[in-house]
Scaffold this motif. Structure first.
Motif, PDB file in Angstrom:
ATOM      1  N   PRO A   1       2.624 -21.734  94.515  1.00 16.14           N
ATOM      2  CA  PRO A   1       4.139 -22.271  93.888  1.00 16.14           C
ATOM      3  C   PRO A   1       4.378 -21.749  92.609  1.00 16.14           C
ATOM      4  O   PRO A   1       3.884 -21.555  91.594  1.00 16.14           O
ATOM      5  N   LYS A   2       5.817 -21.616  92.541  1.00 18.67           N
ATOM      6  CA  LYS A   2       6.495 -21.059  91.394  1.00 18.67           C
ATOM      7  C   LYS A   2       6.775 -22.035  90.166  1.00 18.67           C
ATOM      8  O   LYS A   2       7.201 -21.702  89.098  1.00 18.67           O
TER       9      LYS A   2
ATOM     10  N   PHE B   1      -1.984 -25.652  94.450  1.00 18.68           N
ATOM     11  CA  PHE B   1      -1.983 -24.572  95.233  1.00 18.68           C
ATOM     12  C   PHE B   1      -1.847 -25.170  96.643  1.00 18.68           C
ATOM     13  O   PHE B   1      -2.483 -26.361  96.992  1.00 18.68           O
ATOM     14  N   ARG B   2      -1.530 -24.271  97.713  1.00 17.09           N
ATOM     15  CA  ARG B   2      -1.204 -24.786  98.937  1.00 17.09           C
ATOM     16  C   ARG B   2      -2.180 -24.108  99.945  1.00 17.09           C
ATOM     17  O   ARG B   2      -2.073 -22.819 100.019  1.00 17.09           O
ATOM     18  N   PHE B   3      -2.958 -24.778 100.768  1.00 24.07           N
ATOM     19  CA  PHE B   3      -3.739 -24.095 101.650  1.00 24.07           C
ATOM     20  C   PHE B   3      -3.520 -24.311 103.215  1.00 24.07           C
ATOM     21  O   PHE B   3      -2.884 -25.788 103.441  1.00 24.07           O
TER      22      PHE B   3
ATOM     23  N   TRP C   1       0.117 -27.564 105.969  1.00 19.62           N
ATOM     24  CA  TRP C   1       0.204 -27.263 104.765  1.00 19.62           C
ATOM     25  C   TRP C   1      -0.606 -28.288 103.748  1.00 19.62           C
ATOM     26  O   TRP C   1      -0.177 -29.384 103.899  1.00 19.62           O
ATOM     27  N   VAL C   2      -1.652 -28.017 102.989  1.00 15.98           N
ATOM     28  CA  VAL C   2      -2.017 -29.108 101.992  1.00 15.98           C
ATOM     29  C   VAL C   2      -2.009 -28.798 100.536  1.00 15.98           C
ATOM     30  O   VAL C   2      -2.293 -27.579 100.300  1.00 15.98           O
TER      31      VAL C   2
ATOM     32  N   LEU D   1      -6.615 -20.258  91.459  1.00 11.57           N
ATOM     33  CA  LEU D   1      -6.529 -20.512  92.748  1.00 11.57           C
ATOM     34  C   LEU D   1      -7.916 -20.623  93.591  1.00 11.57           C
ATOM     35  O   LEU D   1      -7.954 -21.597  94.571  1.00 11.57           O
ATOM     36  N   GLU D   2      -8.877 -19.895  93.195  1.00 11.23           N
ATOM     37  CA  GLU D   2     -10.162 -20.126  93.547  1.00 11.23           C
ATOM     38  C   GLU D   2     -10.679 -21.573  93.064  1.00 11.23           C
ATOM     39  O   GLU D   2     -11.228 -22.176  94.076  1.00 11.23           O
ATOM     40  N   LYS D   3     -10.210 -22.130  92.219  1.00  9.63           N
ATOM     41  CA  LYS D   3     -10.977 -23.311  91.753  1.00  9.63           C
ATOM     42  C   LYS D   3     -10.216 -24.465  92.714  1.00  9.63           C
ATOM     43  O   LYS D   3     -10.986 -25.334  93.229  1.00  9.63           O
ATOM     44  N   ALA D   4      -8.851 -24.326  93.104  1.00  6.11           N
ATOM     45  CA  ALA D   4      -8.190 -25.082  93.955  1.00  6.11           C
ATOM     46  C   ALA D   4      -8.688 -24.997  95.247  1.00  6.11           C
ATOM     47  O   ALA D   4      -9.232 -26.160  96.010  1.00  6.11           O
TER      48      ALA D   4
END
Length: 199
Positions: free
Chosen positions: A138-139, A153-155, A161-162, A193-196
């Motif tokens: 997200p911006k 961050f969204r996955f 979407w989470v 992002l990887e941490k999320a």
């Protein structure tokens, strides 16, 4: 179709992406499984948490995924290395950190101390389809305006979407990034992002 980033296995199973899913399904406003209809992971609301930190003048510390060896996991590193991990915020590493610098590219990403080349491949795929990456990253966040040490961050997981909230404390071992890191020293979207994803 680009390969979306999927969360790690849950209870021993991992669903494969559906090849029948149309691309516009990722963007449909307000529909089930859209970025506008999010499930909040661990019931954490990014905007509420950030507003609370800003009003108190505090940097966010995520108690659900603490800056501790327990968040790394016991099988990733030997015990003696786990206890040598240091956690640092990007603002401690750089005077002028950015979430994104000059757009995103698969060339932004470097492998860290752990062998997570599969993560580099997934992130690289996302950078090739900007509309998918915008859903994941997200911006409404960064280091310049309303910075409070919190990001989200969204996955895409099991048809929805989470939204995953994290603090920006990153693990280092012997002065080196433990996980994915940026090629340029002041760009932090890959690491965060990887941490999320790990959370």
């Amino acid at each position: 179709m680009a390969v979306p980033v999927f969360p790690p296995q849950e209870k021993g199973r991992m669903l494969a992406p559906s090849s029948a899913m149309p691309e516009q399904g990722w963007q449909t406003s307000g529909a089930a499984g859209s970025p506008q209809n999010l499930r909040k992971f661990k019931s954490q609301d990014f905007r509420e948490l950030r507003a609370s930190c800003l009003s108190q003048g505090l940097l966010f510390e995520d108690s659900t995924f603490p800056a501790h060896a327990s968040s790394i996991g016991p099988s990733l590193l030997p015990q003696e290395k786990l206890w040598r991990i240091q956690w640092k915020r990007p603002t401690e590493l750089q005077r002028n950190p950015h979430l994104i610098t000059d757009g995103v590219s698969r060339f932004d990403i470097m492998q860290g101390e752990i062998g997570d080349c599969w993560m580099l491949a997934a992130l690289g795929s996302l950078t090739l389809r900007k509309q998918f990456l915008e859903n994941v990253l997200p911006k409404d966040q960064g280091f310049q305006e309303d910075y409070a040490g919190i990001f989200h961050f969204r996955f895409w997981q099991y048809g929805e979407w989470v939204d995953v909230v994290i603090d920006d404390r990153l693990p280092f071992l012997n002065g080196r990034y433990l996980s994915v890191h940026p090629r340029t020293s002041n760009e932090f979207w890959p690491s965060l992002l990887e941490k999320a994803y790990a959370k």
